[in-house]
Design an enzyme around this catalytic site. Structure first.
Site, mmCIF file in Angstrom:
data_model
loop_
_atom_site.group_PDB
_atom_site.id
_atom_site.type_symbol
_atom_site.label_atom_id
_atom_site.label_comp_id
_atom_site.label_asym_id
_atom_site.label_seq_id
_atom_site.Cartn_x
_atom_site.Cartn_y
_atom_site.Cartn_z
ATOM 1 N N GLN A 221 5.650 -2.655 -9.974
ATOM 2 C CA GLN A 221 4.381 -3.441 -9.464
ATOM 3 C C GLN A 221 3.940 -4.740 -10.300
ATOM 4 O O GLN A 221 3.102 -5.176 -9.279
ATOM 5 C CB GLN A 221 3.876 -2.816 -8.551
ATOM 6 C CG GLN A 221 5.003 -1.909 -7.832
ATOM 7 C CD GLN A 221 3.698 -1.089 -6.627
ATOM 8 O OE1 GLN A 221 4.421 0.119 -6.378
ATOM 9 N NE2 GLN A 221 2.898 -0.709 -5.807
ATOM 10 N N ARG A 368 -0.212 2.654 -0.704
ATOM 11 C CA ARG A 368 -0.461 1.202 0.854
ATOM 12 C C ARG A 368 -1.937 1.464 1.516
ATOM 13 O O ARG A 368 -2.329 1.590 2.471
ATOM 14 C CB ARG A 368 0.426 1.206 1.732
ATOM 15 C CG ARG A 368 1.015 0.589 2.603
ATOM 16 C CD ARG A 368 2.101 1.215 3.666
ATOM 17 N NE ARG A 368 2.677 -0.405 4.392
ATOM 18 C CZ ARG A 368 3.700 -0.551 5.042
ATOM 19 N NH1 ARG A 368 4.562 0.362 5.257
ATOM 20 N NH2 ARG A 368 3.606 -1.895 5.611
ATOM 21 N N CYS A 369 -2.375 1.275 0.451
ATOM 22 C CA CYS A 369 -3.965 1.611 0.511
ATOM 23 C C CYS A 369 -4.343 0.692 -1.368
ATOM 24 O O CYS A 369 -4.579 0.765 -1.934
ATOM 25 C CB CYS A 369 -4.166 3.148 0.181
ATOM 26 S SG CYS A 369 -6.192 3.482 -0.386
ATOM 27 N N GLU A 738 -1.372 -2.930 4.140
ATOM 28 C CA GLU A 738 -1.762 -1.736 4.247
ATOM 29 C C GLU A 738 -2.976 -1.459 5.316
ATOM 30 O O GLU A 738 -3.160 -0.061 5.781
ATOM 31 C CB GLU A 738 -2.736 -1.279 2.829
ATOM 32 C CG GLU A 738 -3.706 -1.561 2.714
ATOM 33 C CD GLU A 738 -4.802 -2.087 1.595
ATOM 34 O OE1 GLU A 738 -4.089 -1.995 0.474
ATOM 35 O OE2 GLU A 738 -5.471 -1.715 0.857
#
Ligand code: CDP
Length: 784
Positions: A221, A368-369, A738
């Protein structure tokens, strides 16, 4: 003002179909496991069956004799090259391959390289490792006991404490609590869970002995940051390393850390001079790569009798596993957890977090945060509901009373954040109107009379996304900005490259739409390329919903630099002054004479064929964008559940999600992001946990126990939006990826607790499996 472009141009606000999907739905994506290079061989990890054990011997003789085995690397081999340990993203270190002892089940012990995958797997089983079991710590509270065995013998500090971090005014907050007439508190455990991306982690390391160049195809990523880490740790000159992230099948934070498999594949390729592929299995991914959450939290609110909140106090024990490999900016050991005041105006607040080592896999990644924001949003939205119960007040009314009002933005929170913009009441009103809140409360009262169980949950979350700014945010010292480069070709088509990397979010479409918006070049004429460190400008990558706030902004600014140059060329072509020109997406025209115009395509051609005298040829620009602040998306989620008394099963009857991420680039993609995140939130609330037994054996290490929701379990999501632009973002956007994962767990849990609150239930820890509810119903005498 944002000009509306035509559907053919497809700028901001158009629900353009995702360009990338054409190859994905044809099965023509190019993932790491699709990379096949001549002479490529395969790596397989040998992993520890024990959670804590002294490593006595690692015998590779039998395994080496298996035909097709090329080499086996052990921790001792790596130690000779000073590579047995590597730095983590949190300034700790982590074993690449174990030396001395193992600290969690599935820890990497040896790396087998063979001509094919099956031989490598067979040989891994022939590696004989002698272990001596040691006492195991899985409870972070017990790990903090003074007499607890010290897990990390490599550290000078002889206990399991990693860090203490606090923010806010402890004394002033305590003073408010002493005098407050009403107090409410909750102990909430946000269980350890895992992003479980569809594609597991993997790489192909390809060292070319002739050129000295190392190419690593990997599920990354953050390709640039990984290149820099490889250069710093491995001592390879950075210009000789090329990281290529091909298509990625979901990341969700799981593909941010550097894993031992990457390092071993690189070492193997450097040693053998051939490309080495390493791809995890599903169980390896769940058991050994970055977990998320694992926060044991207590929150207390002090309030007036009429429900006005006065202070918030939060205490948390953070279980980081065997190595502190949490992915977060340097200055924030507990990430952005201090957003835990949420959408409310607290005059005082204090928050403290202690990190602790246990015999579990390392991680603490931003699933996702935006670095621990999910934990914070869950906690505040839970404790607000507990206060509503305490006050016997409607939870919507309590929220309304305490929201930060729209005229207080930019708002300084008592824990130090400057919220850019917000209108919380508008989002809540829309959500409650849509779900029919008043009617539902009446229905609930009727149902209760009949002994039926139905609950309504609200979550009015505030997010914090888009790290930098660089003056406050860095990862391993690298400042958190991001970038975009745009090149316009002579025929008016374009290629753009960014420092971010999509893992399924649709960047190839949305970045093209930003260029279309800013320059009027149709989005379909713009190629977006990410993930190749030899071609893309440097950036920190995609996680924590930072792409739109950072590289999205950089794209707009780079396009505006191009437009400035285009204006000069247009003035030359039209034989007028730049001041006489007006812009509308796609062309410059002379004020008052709209027919005297030059399109961006004509201007692009002139930039290579007919540029003004003295002007540098070409039409391109690059921008490294350091955001002045984070963006603060928000929303209200409302959920209705019905509980089956016979089985304890919770059925989500309706779920309304109102999100506000400012101006939207592509509404269809945003809706997709929200559907996906809500489904993950549902799974966390009801189905998922990576748990450990007393011996440190992973429970939830395969999809047999770690449940993924299918279409059968997933309810129909009803979505809507409000729009409160970010005042500092070039086109008023905030991140969104997110939000649904951050905001939804509290909505689900609040709904279940609401269904049971008349029985005296104040809190239930996730995952709310049917057996938990059934036990409560039995305990409360509802069923016998
Ligand atoms: O960093 P990441 O891409 O995961 O998150 P994001 O910036 O929130 O973007 C997720 C997707 O939603 C991207 O394709 C964005 O371009 C899109 N998006 C949008 O269309 N409008 C917004 N205001 C925010 C995001």
């Amino acid at each position: 003002m944002i000009h509306k472009t035509s559907p053919e141009v497809g700028g901001m606000g158009h629900p353009l179909r995702r360009k990338e999907d054409s190859r994905f739905i044809q099965g023509k994506g190019n993932y790491v496991d699709d990379v096949h290079l001549p002479g490529m061989v395969y790596g397989q990890m040998v992993r520890s069956p024990y959670a804590h054990a002294r490593l006595k011997t690692v015998n590779t003789e039998k395994a080496k004799k298996l035909p097709g085995v090329l080499a086996i690397i052990t921790g001792e081999d790596l130690a000779k090259a000073n590579l047995a340990w590597m730095p983590t993203l949190s300034h700790d270190k982590q074993m690449v391959l174990a030396t001395g002892k193992v600290l969690f089940q599935s820890q990497e012990v040896a790396f087998v390289i063979a001509e094919d995958r099956y031989t490598a797997a067979d040989a891994a089983e022939l590696v004989e490792v002698e272990y001596e079991e040691l006492p195991v710590l899985v409870d972070p509270q017990k790990a903090m006991d003074p007499g607890a065995p010290v897990l990390r013998e490599d550290r000078e500090q002889k206990n399991n404490h990693i860090f203490h971090w606090e923010v806010g005014n402890r004394k002033a907050t305590d003073d408010v609590f002493q005098k407050a007439p009403v107090k409410a508190s909750v102990n909430a455990f946000f269980q350890r869970c895992h992003p479980a991306p569809l594609e597991t982690c993997g790489c192909v390391a390809d060292f070319n002995k002739a050129t000295g160049k190392l190419t690593v195809y990997m599920t990354s990523q953050a390709p640039h940051a990984h290149r820099t880490v490889f250069a710093l740790v491995g001592g390879i000159p950075e210009q000789n390393i090329r990281v290529i992230s091909p298509d990625i099948g979901g990341g969700f934070g799981n593909k941010v850390p550097v894993y031992p498999g990457y390092v071993c594949a690189i070492v193997a390729s450097l040693t053998l001079g051939v490309p080495v592929k390493w791809i995890e299995t599903r169980s390896e991914n769940l058991q050994s790569t970055g977990f998320a959450r694992d926060y044991h939290m207590t929150a207390e609110i002090a309030a007036d009798r009429d429900g006005k909140m006065q202070a918030l106090r939060v205490k948390t024990l953070a279980d980081h596993g065997a190595f502190n490999a949490a992915a977060q900016p340097t200055k924030f050991p507990a990430g952005l957890f201090s957003i835990c005041t949420g959408s409310y105006d607290y005059p005082q607040a204090f928050c403290e977090v202690d990190g602790v080592y246990t015999n579990k896999a390392p991680g603490g990644i931003a699933y996702r945060c935006s670095f621990r924001v999910t934990e914070a949003a869950y906690l505040i939205e839970r404790v607000v509901d507990v206060l509503a119960l305490e006050l016997k007040m409607d939870p919507a009314e309590l929220r309304r009373k305490n929201f930060i009002p729209p005229d207080r933005f930019p708002y300084e929170s008592s824990l130090g954040w400057t919220y850019d913009s917000g209108n919380y009441e508008a989002a809540m009103k829309l959500a409650l109107d849509k779900i029919g809140y008043a009617e539902l409360r009446k229905e609930q009262a009727e149902k209760r009379k009949k002994g039926e169980l139905m609950g309504i949950g609200i979550s009015s979350f505030t997010e914090i996304v888009g790290a930098g700014p660089a003056h406050t945010f860095d990862i391993l010292g690298i400042k958190m900005f991001d970038s975009c480069e745009i090149r316009i070709h002579p025929t008016g088509k374009a290629i753009t490259r960014m420092g971010t990397k999509s893992q399924g979010q649709g960047h190839e479409t949305t970045y093209a739409q930003i260029v279309a918006q800013e320059l009027g070049i149709p989005a379909n004429d713009v190629t977006v390329e990410e993930g190749d460190t030899d071609t893309a400008p440097y950036g920190l990558g995609t996680y924590a919903s930072r792409s739109t706030p950072t590289s999205g902004a950089a794209t707009a600014i780079a396009a505006r630099k191009i437009r400035d140059k285009a204006k000069k060329i247009a003035a030359y072509m039209l034989e007028c002054s730049e001041n006489d020109l007006e812009w509308e997406p796609g062309k410059f025209y002379v004020k008052g004479a709209p027919s005297k115009a030059k399109t961006i395509q004509e201007i692009a051609f002139a930039a290579y064929t007919n540029m003004p005298p003295g002007m540098e040829p070409g039409l391109e620009a690059v921008d490294y964008y350091d955001p002045p602040n984070l963006t603060f998306p928000f929303g209200t989620y409302a959920c209705v559940v019905d509980i089956d008394k016979g089985t304890g099963e919770v059925k989500v009857r309706r779920f309304v999600a109102v999100d506000d991420c400012g101006n939207i680039i592509n509404p269809m993609i945003v809706e997709g992001q929200i559907h996906g995140g809500l489904t993950e939130g549902l799974a966390i609330a009801f189905m998922q946990q990576i748990d450990y037994d007393e011996s440190g054996n992973v429970q939830g290490g395969s999809f047999q126990d770690y449940l993924l929701p299918t279409a059968v379990e997933t309810p129909h999501w009803e979505t809507d939006k409000t729009c409160t632009p970010s005042p500092h973002h070039p086109f008023g956007a905030k991140g969104v990826g997110e939000s649904p994962n951050v905001g939804s767990p509290a909505a689900f849990v609040n709904a279940v607790v609401d269904a049971l609150s008349h029985l005296g239930v104040k809190h239930i820890d996730m995952p709310i499996a049917p057996w938990k509810v059934w036990n409560i119903l039995k305990e409360k005498g509802v069923i016998s």
